[in-house]
Write an enzyme that holds these catalytic residues in place. Structure first.
Site, PDB file in Angstrom:
ATOM      1  N   ASP A  60       0.833  -1.196   0.000  1.00  0.00           N
ATOM      2  CA  ASP A  60       0.000   0.000   0.000  1.00  0.00           C
ATOM      3  C   ASP A  60       0.871   1.251   0.000  1.00  0.00           C
ATOM      4  O   ASP A  60       2.075   1.193   0.302  1.00  0.00           O
ATOM      5  CB  ASP A  60      -0.898   0.031   1.248  1.00  0.00           C
ATOM      6  CG  ASP A  60      -1.986  -1.042   1.203  1.00  0.00           C
ATOM      7  OD1 ASP A  60      -2.251  -1.560   0.105  1.00  0.00           O
ATOM      8  OD2 ASP A  60      -2.557  -1.345   2.260  1.00  0.00           O
ATOM      9  N   LYS A  82      -3.412   3.718  -2.744  1.00  0.00           N
ATOM     10  CA  LYS A  82      -4.754   4.294  -2.896  1.00  0.00           C
ATOM     11  C   LYS A  82      -4.784   5.661  -2.243  1.00  0.00           C
ATOM     12  O   LYS A  82      -4.164   5.889  -1.208  1.00  0.00           O
ATOM     13  CB  LYS A  82      -5.815   3.408  -2.237  1.00  0.00           C
ATOM     14  CG  LYS A  82      -5.956   2.035  -2.852  1.00  0.00           C
ATOM     15  CD  LYS A  82      -6.987   1.233  -2.106  1.00  0.00           C
ATOM     16  CE  LYS A  82      -7.121  -0.165  -2.683  1.00  0.00           C
ATOM     17  NZ  LYS A  82      -8.115  -0.975  -1.951  1.00  0.00           N
ATOM     18  N   MET A 194      -9.473   7.046   8.661  1.00  0.00           N
ATOM     19  CA  MET A 194      -9.872   7.697   7.402  1.00  0.00           C
ATOM     20  C   MET A 194     -10.870   8.839   7.641  1.00  0.00           C
ATOM     21  O   MET A 194     -11.845   8.989   6.917  1.00  0.00           O
ATOM     22  CB  MET A 194     -10.477   6.661   6.444  1.00  0.00           C
ATOM     23  CG  MET A 194      -9.515   5.550   6.062  1.00  0.00           C
ATOM     24  SD  MET A 194     -10.305   4.178   5.172  1.00  0.00           S
ATOM     25  CE  MET A 194     -11.128   3.319   6.526  1.00  0.00           C
TER      26      MET A 194
END
Length: 275
Positions: A60, A82, A194
């Site tokens: 990631d 991402k 997030m």
């Protein structure tokens, strides 16, 4: 595993078919490895060994470069980084990549920030690997919540402040669709993954549910790394705290009485360091 659930018999049958369809080579194993909050020293021993011996490493974007640097020369590094609303590779494509590499006979180290099974989509990747007959091993890591809170001297539980901890996603299939009733308040700690981009909406949502505007909050950016920042404030000022300080991921938000408890311990550490 919902509609994708597979029995052991089903998985063994598919694994046998995968081997039969490719008899000339072995089927590799996919290792779902937690990279922890960022500091290479916080990797588990097994995670460190896997990284240092990896031939194929899929990682990631939030994995610290210092951890990636541990991979051996010649390791094939594949980034599937991402960002919010902009993915270099969709999750389904990542799953297919893991399966494809394993069926080609490669062991794959799938490196994820934090723990692969805590908002890491490790479950989805494991399901698709199982469906294709690909063996999977999970190597847990220190979760972002545990690592960030500890680095910031914030006790997620405290006999005088909190006996319940909840983890939620601040951006996961729509903030308004999530029911957080009862997750935050007196005696409770809420940790939000997030949540940087939706911090204003998070504060409004929680205050509308009855949480006090002066409830302590802490925003922890780049936890357990040299550039770590810990920003403290109140729930009502969460949005400006994030925007005024230009907070960027990786960052976690801690809401609850415990968010203010690490303040003095952190100050004490700073004072000791300069003496």
């Amino acid at each position: 595993m919902g509609g994708k659930a597979f029995s052991l018999v089903t998985w063994l049958a598919r694994a046998h078919l995968a081997r039969m369809s490719n008899p000339s080579s072995r089927v590799g194993t996919v290792f779902l490895v937690g990279a922890g909050p960022g500091d290479p020293d916080l990797l588990t021993l097994r995670a460190a060994r896997l990284v240092m011996n990896a031939r194929v490493l899929v990682h990631d974007g939030l994995v610290d470069p210092a951890i990636l640097a541990m991979a051996p020369k010649g390791c094939r590094m594949i980034s599937v980084a991402k960002q919010r609303s902009r993915h270099t590779m969709r999750q389904e494509e990542i799953n297919a990549l893991l399966v494809r590499e394993a069926l080609a006979g490669n062991d794959v180290v799938r490196l994820k920030g934090g723990d692969p099974f805590v908002f890491g989509r490790g479950g989805e990747e494991a399901e698709d690997c199982f469906a294709a007959g690909v063996p999977v091993q999970v190597v847990p890591g220190i979760s972002a919540a545990m690592g960030a809170a500890a680095s910031a001297m914030i006790p997620l539980t405290h006999r005088d402040a909190a006996s319940i901890v909840s983890f939620v996603a601040g951006q996961c299939k729509g903030l308004t669709d999530q029911n957080w009733a009862g997750l935050a308040g007196v005696g409770r700690t809420l940790v939000i993954y997030m949540g940087v981009a939706t911090s204003d909406a998070i504060a409004e949502k929680l205050m509308a549910d009855g949480l006090a505007p002066d409830m302590p909050v802490a925003v922890i950016e780049n936890a357990a790394r040299p550039q770590m920042r810990v920003l403290r404030g109140t729930l009502a000022a969460l949005g400006p705290l994030v925007s005024d300080n230009k907070v960027k991921s990786p960052a976690l938000i801690v809401i609850g009485e415990v968010a203010g408890r690490g303040d003095m311990m952190e100050l004490k550490q700073v004072l000791e360091a300069v003496q």
